[in-house]
Design an enzyme around this catalytic site. Sequence first.
Site, PDB file in Angstrom:
ATOM      1  N   HIS A  81       0.856  -1.183   0.000  1.00 50.68           N
ATOM      2  CA  HIS A  81       0.000   0.000   0.000  1.00 50.68           C
ATOM      3  C   HIS A  81       0.897   1.240   0.000  1.00 50.68           C
ATOM      4  O   HIS A  81       1.278   1.772   1.047  1.00 50.68           O
ATOM      5  CB  HIS A  81      -0.903  -0.011   1.247  1.00 50.68           C
ATOM      6  CG  HIS A  81      -1.841   1.149   1.333  1.00 50.68           C
ATOM      7  ND1 HIS A  81      -3.132   1.095   0.858  1.00 50.68           N
ATOM      8  CD2 HIS A  81      -1.687   2.399   1.842  1.00 50.68           C
ATOM      9  CE1 HIS A  81      -3.732   2.254   1.075  1.00 50.68           C
ATOM     10  NE2 HIS A  81      -2.866   3.070   1.670  1.00 50.68           N
ATOM     11  N   ASP A 107      -2.171 -10.065   1.056  1.00 52.20           N
ATOM     12  CA  ASP A 107      -1.323  -9.218   0.220  1.00 52.20           C
ATOM     13  C   ASP A 107      -2.194  -8.471  -0.789  1.00 52.20           C
ATOM     14  O   ASP A 107      -2.185  -8.746  -1.989  1.00 52.20           O
ATOM     15  CB  ASP A 107      -0.267 -10.077  -0.491  1.00 52.20           C
ATOM     16  CG  ASP A 107       0.787  -9.222  -1.194  1.00 52.20           C
ATOM     17  OD1 ASP A 107       0.793  -7.995  -0.993  1.00 52.20           O
ATOM     18  OD2 ASP A 107       1.612  -9.803  -1.936  1.00 52.20           O
ATOM     19  N   GLU A 155       0.733  -1.775   4.473  1.00 49.10           N
ATOM     20  CA  GLU A 155       1.323  -0.436   4.475  1.00 49.10           C
ATOM     21  C   GLU A 155       2.556  -0.370   5.391  1.00 49.10           C
ATOM     22  O   GLU A 155       2.490  -0.770   6.550  1.00 49.10           O
ATOM     23  CB  GLU A 155       0.307   0.615   4.923  1.00 49.10           C
ATOM     24  CG  GLU A 155       0.843   2.050   4.794  1.00 49.10           C
ATOM     25  CD  GLU A 155      -0.221   3.106   5.045  1.00 49.10           C
ATOM     26  OE1 GLU A 155      -0.060   4.227   4.539  1.00 49.10           O
ATOM     27  OE2 GLU A 155      -1.207   2.809   5.755  1.00 49.10           O
TER      28      GLU A 155
END
Length: 594
Positions: A512, A560, A569
């Site tokens: 992310h 994922d 993230e």
Amino acid sequence: MHSANHWGGSFEIHADATTDDEHSHNLDVDRAALSRQHTLDETQQSWLLGPQDTGKKDKYVDLGCIIVKRKVLWWAFWTALVAFIVIGIPVIVVKTLPKHKEKPPPPDEYSKALHKALMFFNAQRSGRLPKNNGVRWRGNSALNDGSDLPDVKGGLVGGYYDAGDNIKFHFPMAFSMSMLSWSVIEYSQRYKEMGEYEHVRGIIKWGTDYLLKTFNASATIADQVYSQVGVGRNGTTTPDDHYCWMRPEDMDYPRPILKSSSAPDLGGEMAAALAAASIVFRDDAKYSKKLVTGATAIYNFARASGRRTPYSRGVPEIAQYYNSSGYWDEYMWSAGWMYYATGNKTYISFATDPRLPRNAKAYVRVSDFSVLSWDNKLPAAQLLWTRLRVFLNPGYPYEESLREYHNITGLNMCSYMKQYSVFNFTRGGLIQLNHGRPQPLQYVVNAAFLANLFADYMDATDVPGWYCGSSYFPSETLRTFASSQLDYILGKNPRKMSYIVGYGKKYPKHVHHRGASIPHNGVKYSCTGGMKWRDTRSPNPNTIVGAMVGGPDRSDGFSDVRTNYNYTEPTLAGNAGLVAALVSMTSSVRRGHR
């Protein structure tokens, strides 16, 4: 005052072993004996000068300074020739062969991961990037940040983006610089052995240069501090750093600057970061002094009466992301670094005043208080003050409080031990320091660093272990804990995957992260145009090497998926803890561990 070293040096002790081979005993020649003259009697003279024998004559050769028999001369010649053939020629051959330097031992896995973890900071840089930044898909960005601020020459250009968005949060940024500086101070030799010493110092300086811009660093006391650049207002369609999915190089929406006239927590953390960095840069007297001056100004601002409202209170743009739960822990933490940087005893007097730990709830046995994070500095501050006791031992009138910090540090370490059930562990062995909530790895790496550092302190002072109640544990128990947690992150887990991007064969591919997910193809995608890259199931086109993602859930599961930021993230503070933990466990110059 500034130039003195009140840190006491790194605990890394490298004793120079002296062997018997280094000592030589000189045997003096009796010069008088060599020069003594003999007077020959008549018998001796007649033996030398008398008539020659009538038998076979020995032939002699006059060498000028001595006369020798020809037989002896030939014998000496042939002996020398044979010796040359047998000994000399092989020696010459060996000496003339190309020299092959002995290869250094291969790096351990922690060292390999550390090289990558440091690269994450290069990928997070904001501003005008240096030529050696090393991340090809990153470029100059946010060059207009704070350009309209009348009190900041050149604006707030630089610093680091916090995570997968493009916001610069100064609170966790300062904490990240504090952690990196601490790791360099303690393990500078290991960074040098791995060739990362100048790299990590450059990472720190990039952060501290920026932090010095966020307040009047040349004043005796600052009167305000800029706390954040950019905002993410969830639930709106107004272009900002959360609604838009854009590479930082392409941002064209407004980036508001938030400032605080009261920030005891943020100010305290900034003071800690700058003071710690001043020790890292002791070899650069001018810059180190600049850091101490800035640290003093922002520390005085943090401590000023009437300015003790937490920096995030009443500011939703901050509170929903990095809300501060208090500031007394930052007071304890920053006072420690200010003392080590300056030697000013007012800081140690403040830190050992019983009122400070009481206000900070330092002695309250709540499990969360033993968990180091960007918000809770208590366990780090207690260990920092424990360092003072075990290495410099200032004694009265500080001993009582320092002893309490030492005791609490031991209890914090006990809380990490599985047998005491203070925290749960996943079936795969990961400690749940945030009680199974998302993004656990940032807390795990911090604990691994503290545990291993405390073990190193004990080893350096020849203390074999510590007590948890009536039970005694060797220091190696802490290393076992730290290595088990790092090994889990590196791939020894039920999913057999690494949670550090670019390390190992299997790692997250859908991180992310805006910059990593959008192709570096010269095309500028609009605020919403970039969302197709956010939502695609394809792996990121750019590998953000070294990024430690949020991590698995309480069941060791991991998704994922780019849009699931709780799993995928990375954050600046998380990677700072990772770097500190990894360097503390590297075996490149360890003394027999692992």
